[in-house]
Design a protein around this motif. Structure first.
Motif, PDB file in Angstrom:
ATOM      1  N   GLY A 121       0.792  -1.221   0.000  1.00 20.46           N
ATOM      2  CA  GLY A 121       0.000   0.000   0.000  1.00 20.46           C
ATOM      3  C   GLY A 121       0.823   1.268   0.000  1.00 20.46           C
ATOM      4  N   SER A 122       0.352   2.220  -0.781  1.00 25.85           N
ATOM      5  CA  SER A 122       1.014   3.520  -0.882  1.00 25.85           C
ATOM      6  C   SER A 122       0.396   4.548   0.044  1.00 25.85           C
ATOM      7  N   GLY A 123      -0.774   4.236   0.569  1.00 26.00           N
ATOM      8  CA  GLY A 123      -1.528   5.203   1.348  1.00 26.00           C
ATOM      9  C   GLY A 123      -2.545   5.967   0.514  1.00 26.00           C
ATOM     10  N   GLY A 124      -2.557   5.710  -0.792  1.00 27.40           N
ATOM     11  CA  GLY A 124      -3.483   6.391  -1.676  1.00 27.40           C
ATOM     12  C   GLY A 124      -4.917   5.940  -1.486  1.00 27.40           C
ATOM     13  N   ALA A 125      -5.866   6.835  -1.756  1.00 32.52           N
ATOM     14  CA  ALA A 125      -7.290   6.561  -1.552  1.00 32.52           C
ATOM     15  C   ALA A 125      -7.916   5.948  -2.793  1.00 32.52           C
ATOM     16  N   SER A 126      -7.286   4.895  -3.295  1.00 29.14           N
ATOM     17  CA  SER A 126      -7.808   4.219  -4.487  1.00 29.14           C
ATOM     18  C   SER A 126      -7.492   2.743  -4.377  1.00 29.14           C
ATOM     19  N   VAL A 127      -7.917   1.983  -5.365  1.00 30.96           N
ATOM     20  CA  VAL A 127      -7.586   0.559  -5.431  1.00 30.96           C
ATOM     21  C   VAL A 127      -6.836   0.340  -6.737  1.00 30.96           C
ATOM     22  N   THR A 128      -5.511   0.205  -6.636  1.00 24.45           N
ATOM     23  CA  THR A 128      -4.659   0.109  -7.817  1.00 24.45           C
ATOM     24  C   THR A 128      -3.702  -1.060  -7.675  1.00 24.45           C
ATOM     25  N   ASP A 129      -3.672  -1.932  -8.664  1.00 28.71           N
ATOM     26  CA  ASP A 129      -2.758  -3.073  -8.632  1.00 28.71           C
ATOM     27  C   ASP A 129      -1.312  -2.603  -8.686  1.00 28.71           C
ATOM     28  N   GLY A 130      -0.431  -3.423  -8.111  1.00 31.81           N
ATOM     29  CA  GLY A 130       0.981  -3.089  -8.099  1.00 31.81           C
ATOM     30  C   GLY A 130       1.717  -3.981  -7.124  1.00 31.81           C
ATOM     31  N   THR A 131       2.959  -3.632  -6.846  1.00 33.32           N
ATOM     32  CA  THR A 131       3.804  -4.414  -5.951  1.00 33.32           C
ATOM     33  C   THR A 131       4.183  -3.599  -4.721  1.00 33.32           C
ATOM     34  N   GLY A 132       3.983  -4.171  -3.551  1.00 33.70           N
ATOM     35  CA  GLY A 132       4.379  -3.519  -2.308  1.00 33.70           C
ATOM     36  C   GLY A 132       3.758  -2.154  -2.147  1.00 33.70           C
ATOM     37  N   THR A 133       4.589  -1.157  -1.881  1.00 35.69           N
ATOM     38  CA  THR A 133       4.092   0.207  -1.697  1.00 35.69           C
ATOM     39  C   THR A 133       3.717   0.867  -3.017  1.00 35.69           C
ATOM     40  N   GLY A 134       3.897   0.158  -4.124  1.00 41.70           N
ATOM     41  CA  GLY A 134       3.450   0.660  -5.414  1.00 41.70           C
ATOM     42  C   GLY A 134       1.988   0.396  -5.675  1.00 41.70           C
ATOM     43  N   ALA A 135       1.357  -0.419  -4.831  1.00 40.67           N
ATOM     44  CA  ALA A 135      -0.078  -0.684  -4.947  1.00 40.67           C
ATOM     45  C   ALA A 135      -0.849   0.269  -4.034  1.00 40.67           C
ATOM     46  N   SER A 136      -2.131   0.436  -4.313  1.00 42.20           N
ATOM     47  CA  SER A 136      -3.015   1.226  -3.453  1.00 42.20           C
ATOM     48  C   SER A 136      -4.146   0.341  -2.982  1.00 42.20           C
ATOM     49  N   VAL A 137      -4.411   0.373  -1.672  1.00 41.24           N
ATOM     50  CA  VAL A 137      -5.383  -0.566  -1.102  1.00 41.24           C
ATOM     51  C   VAL A 137      -6.343   0.158  -0.160  1.00 41.24           C
ATOM     52  N   ALA A 138      -7.282   0.877  -0.712  1.00 39.03           N
ATOM     53  CA  ALA A 138      -8.314   1.522   0.091  1.00 39.03           C
ATOM     54  C   ALA A 138      -9.463   0.548   0.344  1.00 39.03           C
ATOM     55  N   SER A 139     -10.174   0.760   1.434  1.00 36.05           N
ATOM     56  CA  SER A 139     -11.447   0.084   1.729  1.00 36.05           C
ATOM     57  C   SER A 139     -11.338  -1.432   1.860  1.00 36.05           C
ATOM     58  N   VAL A 140     -10.286  -1.917   2.500  1.00 38.22           N
ATOM     59  CA  VAL A 140     -10.172  -3.350   2.796  1.00 38.22           C
ATOM     60  C   VAL A 140     -11.053  -3.659   4.002  1.00 38.22           C
ATOM     61  N   VAL A 141     -11.985  -4.596   3.842  1.00 39.16           N
ATOM     62  CA  VAL A 141     -12.908  -4.915   4.926  1.00 39.16           C
ATOM     63  C   VAL A 141     -12.570  -6.228   5.618  1.00 39.16           C
ATOM     64  N   HIS A 142     -11.854  -7.122   4.926  1.00 39.30           N
ATOM     65  CA  HIS A 142     -11.452  -8.391   5.542  1.00 39.30           C
ATOM     66  C   HIS A 142     -10.330  -8.982   4.715  1.00 39.30           C
ATOM     67  N   MET A 143      -9.638  -9.993   5.270  1.00 39.40           N
ATOM     68  CA  MET A 143      -8.559 -10.643   4.550  1.00 39.40           C
ATOM     69  C   MET A 143      -8.400 -12.069   5.048  1.00 39.40           C
ATOM     70  N   CYS A 144      -7.772 -12.909   4.227  1.00 39.94           N
ATOM     71  CA  CYS A 144      -7.482 -14.282   4.626  1.00 39.94           C
ATOM     72  C   CYS A 144      -6.314 -14.802   3.806  1.00 39.94           C
ATOM     73  N   PHE A 145      -5.749 -15.922   4.241  1.00 39.77           N
ATOM     74  CA  PHE A 145      -4.688 -16.600   3.511  1.00 39.77           C
ATOM     75  C   PHE A 145      -5.179 -17.948   3.018  1.00 39.77           C
ATOM     76  N   ASP A 146      -4.590 -18.426   1.896  1.00 40.76           N
ATOM     77  CA  ASP A 146      -4.817 -19.801   1.484  1.00 40.76           C
ATOM     78  C   ASP A 146      -3.644 -20.658   1.957  1.00 40.76           C
TER      79      ASP A 146
END
Length: 478
Positions: A121-146
């Motif tokens: 996550g970059s901290g940006g207020a969007s949802v943008t694919d990318g790697t590490g801090t190059g991605a943007s991850v707003a509005s995550v409500v839950h997560m899990c691992f496989d």
């Protein structure tokens, strides 16, 4: 009493206590910022020939009048801070990942090193694919691992509703979902999800399940990204059954039961489960919204928001309206922590839910630690992650975060030892009392690590206020 690293599978030699021969030398002062210092007695003991580390031999405390403290716990680590706590998930190595809502980043606590870093996550207020801090991850409500430690992020934003997959290398891409605000059965980016998605979990076969608290349904995503309806009639209710014949009231967070491959879900006044054939059954709860009962047939729950499942199949459920953490083992239901009142927790003990230190606030996420004896507890919109022992007489303490809303990475604090006090801080004149407490065994502290000391109240009334923790960077002895 030595205490190992929280979440670890074995305590080993992590308490850092010294076993070498001691020698007596003159005292030195340990400076504790901000702006305080305690002078130690005229003589003390140190271990010779330890150029890189120092040892703590005791501590000075100042306590309010008529206070009763019977145990102190020591912590070491950096001042890791959380801006606004979101959801959590744990990978196969015991590393804890958590979403910082206001910072819009996914952060990682690495169990082996205790280091907290920004993973995505970059901290940006969007949802943008990318790697590490190059991605943007707003509005995550839950997560899990496989099973392969791929991380799945459930996102409910206007520009994207669905699931993003994140590899172990931090590469994020779309797994299923789009900007469509409706349930659309399709594969990958052609699929759609209605607003209100709240939970995601992976089964033993790599399939994902997504719960929606507003459509009252569970949807399935195959390992190939194909999305389809799975369970739920679309109307609120508690009917057990298969597929669309079953009903949910407020289907929320879900966890895998590793003993049988089923999925356990919190559903308002009940704890329920479903299998891979969409057969939905009730685990515990009558459907009445209260917090009573000691058996699965008679127990009542209020607003079960999240659950955690141990490797032996025991279920832990948190009531977001009842403010209790409860355990379901076989047909027995018991209370672990909470007082029934919503309030800011105080570091201490569960006290078999009879003391104010057991008090809990609203829970956003609940995760069973790898050691299977503790639970990670994320306070809703809070600044801390707590660790709660999975027994009614265990510890209930802060794990990450110091209450200040900020994004600060570093080495997480861990409990090093417990020190029983031989005196009570009681005065008849109503004044505070100063006292020096020696440690039974010198405590080894790495240079530059932050030291915290917190009082644990193990007796007295609920109005007793624990002493304020002492924070600061510890200078090495000469």
């Amino acid at each position: 009493m030595g205490i190992g690293v929280i979440g670890a599978t074995s305590a080993g030699d992590r308490t850092g206590r010294a076993n070498a021969r001691l020698s007596t030398v003159s005292t030195r002062a340990i400076a504790l910022s901000p702006g305080t210092s305690y002078a130690w007695p005229t003589t003390t003991t140190v271990l010779p020939a330890v150029p890189a580390d120092m040892y703590l031999f005791g501590f000075g405390v100042q306590a309010p009048a008529s206070s009763v403290y019977t145990t102190f716990r020591f912590y070491v680590g950096d001042a890791v801070r959380i801006n606004t706590m979101g959801t959590m998930a744990q990978d196969s190595k015991g590393n804890l990942f958590f979403y910082d809502i206001n910072s819009r980043i996914v952060r990682r606590y690495e169990l082996a090193t205790r280091n907290v870093t920004t993973f995505l996550g970059s901290g940006g207020a969007s949802v943008t694919d990318g790697t590490g801090t190059g991605a943007s991850v707003a509005s995550v409500v839950h997560m899990c691992f496989d099973a392969n430690d791929n991380l799945y992020l459930l996102i409910d934003a206007a520009t994207f509703r669905g699931v993003k997959i994140v590899t172990t290398g931090g590469v994020m891409s779309t797994f299923a979902g789009s900007s469509t605000n409706a349930d659309v059965d399709a594969t990958g980016g052609a699929a759609g999800f209605a607003a209100g998605i709240v939970g995601i979990v992976a089964d033993l076969n790599g399939n994902l399940y997504v719960s929606n608290s507003t459509t009252f349904k569970i949807r399935k995503i195959t390992a190939a990204g194909a999305v389809s309806a799975f369970a739920g009639s679309g109307s609120a209710g508690y009917a057990d059954g298969t597929g669309a014949a079953a009903s949910f009231t407020i289907p929320y967070r879900m966890k895998l039961d590793p003993t049988n491959g089923t999925i356990v879900i919190g559903d308002a006044a009940k704890v329920r489960r479903f299998d891979t054939n969409a057969v939905v059954t009730t685990v515990a709860g009558t459907g009445t919204a209260s917090s009573t009962g000691t058996t699965t047939a008679t127990a009542t729950f209020q607003g079960v928001r999240d659950v955690a499942v141990a490797n032996n199949g025991d279920i832990y459920a948190y009531e977001n309206s009842g403010y209790y953490l409860r355990k379901i083992s076989g047909s027995t239901v018991s209370f672990i922590a909470g007082t029934g009142a919503n309030g800011s927790p105080t570091d201490g003990w569960n006290y078999n839910v009879t003391h104010s230190q057991s008090q809990l606030s609203s829970c956003l996420s609940l995760v069973m630690a790898q050691n299977q004896t503790q639970l990670y507890f994320a306070e809703t919109n809070g600044t801390k992650i707590r660790v709660i022992d999975a027994n009614p007489n265990g510890l209930n303490v802060t794990f990450l975060g110091d209450g200040t809303a900020a994004t600060v990475n570093g080495t997480a604090e861990i409990p090093l030892c417990e020190v029983p006090l031989s005196v009570n801080f009681l005065t008849s004149a109503g004044t505070s009392v100063e006292h020096y407490v020696p440690l039974p065994t010198p405590l080894r502290l790495p240079v530059g690590q932050r030291l915290s000391a917190a009082a644990m109240v193990t007796g007295g009334s609920s109005s007793v206020t624990p002493i304020q923790p002492v924070f600061g960077y510890v200078n090495a002895f000469e």
